[in-house]
Design a protein around this motif. Sequence first.
Motif, short mmCIF file in Angstrom:
data_model
loop_
_atom_site.label_atom_id
_atom_site.label_comp_id
_atom_site.label_asym_id
_atom_site.label_seq_id
_atom_site.Cartn_x
_atom_site.Cartn_y
_atom_site.Cartn_z
N GLN A 1 -7.39 -21.02 25.53
CA GLN A 1 -8.62 -21.25 24.80
C GLN A 1 -8.62 -20.42 23.51
O GLN A 1 -8.22 -19.25 23.53
CB GLN A 1 -9.83 -20.85 25.66
CG GLN A 1 -11.17 -21.22 25.05
CD GLN A 1 -11.51 -22.68 25.22
OE1 GLN A 1 -10.82 -23.40 25.95
NE2 GLN A 1 -12.55 -23.14 24.56
N VAL A 2 -9.02 -21.03 22.42
CA VAL A 2 -9.09 -20.36 21.13
C VAL A 2 -10.49 -20.52 20.58
O VAL A 2 -11.03 -21.62 20.59
CB VAL A 2 -8.07 -20.95 20.14
CG1 VAL A 2 -8.25 -20.33 18.76
CG2 VAL A 2 -6.65 -20.70 20.63
N GLN A 3 -11.05 -19.45 20.13
CA GLN A 3 -12.35 -19.52 19.44
C GLN A 3 -12.14 -19.22 17.97
O GLN A 3 -11.42 -18.28 17.62
CB GLN A 3 -13.33 -18.52 20.05
CG GLN A 3 -13.80 -18.90 21.45
CD GLN A 3 -14.88 -17.98 21.96
OE1 GLN A 3 -14.93 -16.81 21.63
NE2 GLN A 3 -15.77 -18.54 22.77
N LEU A 4 -12.76 -20.02 17.12
CA LEU A 4 -12.61 -19.90 15.68
C LEU A 4 -13.97 -19.60 15.07
O LEU A 4 -14.95 -20.29 15.36
CB LEU A 4 -12.06 -21.20 15.10
CG LEU A 4 -10.72 -21.69 15.69
CD1 LEU A 4 -10.37 -23.06 15.13
CD2 LEU A 4 -9.62 -20.69 15.40
N VAL A 5 -14.00 -18.62 14.21
CA VAL A 5 -15.26 -18.22 13.55
C VAL A 5 -15.02 -18.16 12.05
O VAL A 5 -14.22 -17.34 11.57
CB VAL A 5 -15.76 -16.87 14.07
CG1 VAL A 5 -17.05 -16.48 13.33
CG2 VAL A 5 -15.99 -16.92 15.57
N GLU A 6 -15.74 -19.01 11.31
CA GLU A 6 -15.62 -19.05 9.86
C GLU A 6 -16.63 -18.10 9.21
O GLU A 6 -17.71 -17.85 9.76
CB GLU A 6 -15.86 -20.45 9.31
CG GLU A 6 -14.94 -21.53 9.85
CD GLU A 6 -15.59 -22.33 10.95
OE1 GLU A 6 -15.20 -23.49 11.15
OE2 GLU A 6 -16.49 -21.79 11.63
N SER A 7 -16.29 -17.64 8.04
CA SER A 7 -17.20 -16.84 7.23
C SER A 7 -16.84 -17.01 5.77
O SER A 7 -15.76 -17.52 5.45
CB SER A 7 -17.15 -15.37 7.64
OG SER A 7 -15.86 -14.85 7.43
N GLY A 8 -17.74 -16.59 4.90
CA GLY A 8 -17.44 -16.59 3.47
C GLY A 8 -18.10 -17.69 2.67
O GLY A 8 -17.95 -17.73 1.44
N GLY A 9 -18.82 -18.57 3.32
CA GLY A 9 -19.50 -19.62 2.57
C GLY A 9 -20.67 -19.06 1.78
O GLY A 9 -21.04 -17.89 1.91
N GLY A 10 -21.25 -19.91 0.94
CA GLY A 10 -22.40 -19.48 0.16
C GLY A 10 -22.68 -20.40 -1.00
O GLY A 10 -22.16 -21.53 -1.05
N LEU A 11 -23.48 -19.91 -1.92
CA LEU A 11 -23.87 -20.66 -3.11
C LEU A 11 -23.14 -20.09 -4.32
O LEU A 11 -23.13 -18.87 -4.54
CB LEU A 11 -25.38 -20.56 -3.31
CG LEU A 11 -25.96 -21.16 -4.59
CD1 LEU A 11 -25.75 -22.67 -4.61
CD2 LEU A 11 -27.44 -20.81 -4.72
N VAL A 12 -22.53 -20.98 -5.09
CA VAL A 12 -21.78 -20.56 -6.27
C VAL A 12 -21.98 -21.59 -7.37
O VAL A 12 -22.24 -22.77 -7.09
CB VAL A 12 -20.29 -20.38 -5.92
CG1 VAL A 12 -19.66 -21.71 -5.53
CG2 VAL A 12 -19.52 -19.71 -7.04
N GLN A 13 -21.86 -21.15 -8.60
CA GLN A 13 -21.99 -22.07 -9.72
C GLN A 13 -20.68 -22.82 -9.96
O GLN A 13 -19.60 -22.37 -9.54
CB GLN A 13 -22.37 -21.30 -10.98
CG GLN A 13 -23.78 -20.74 -10.95
CD GLN A 13 -24.17 -20.07 -12.26
OE1 GLN A 13 -23.32 -19.64 -13.03
NE2 GLN A 13 -25.47 -19.99 -12.52
#
Length: 117
Positions: A1-13
């Motif tokens: 079993q592998v769990q994946l956690v994303e980060s780093g998204g947001g609002l950019v011009q």
Amino acid sequence: QVQLVESGGGLVQTGGSLRLSCAASGRTFSNYYMGWFRQAPGLERESVAGITTDGSTTSYTDSVKGRFTIVRDNTKNTVILQMNSLKPEDTAVYYCAAAIRGKWTYWGQGTQVTVSS
């Protein structure tokens, strides 16, 4: 079993940059082909980039070639998507995924990327 956690998204011009990270649990991360997908409202999920188990080969959808870069660090169980020269049409929820034996098996929860014009 592998769990994946994303980060780093947001609002950019428009023209800006974001760096998405995907942290994977488990000891077998290096066995998985890794990829990034995205899904914009009303559209199907599409493949953005992929990277082989040892990081030696990458692939990109045409619309992001030259702007996005995928890399992985098997010692840290991490895959990164560096996104430069962002455009409004890059706005989507971005997902990290792991494939084994040619099948996308594990998915993260997604991270929102919004590019304002």
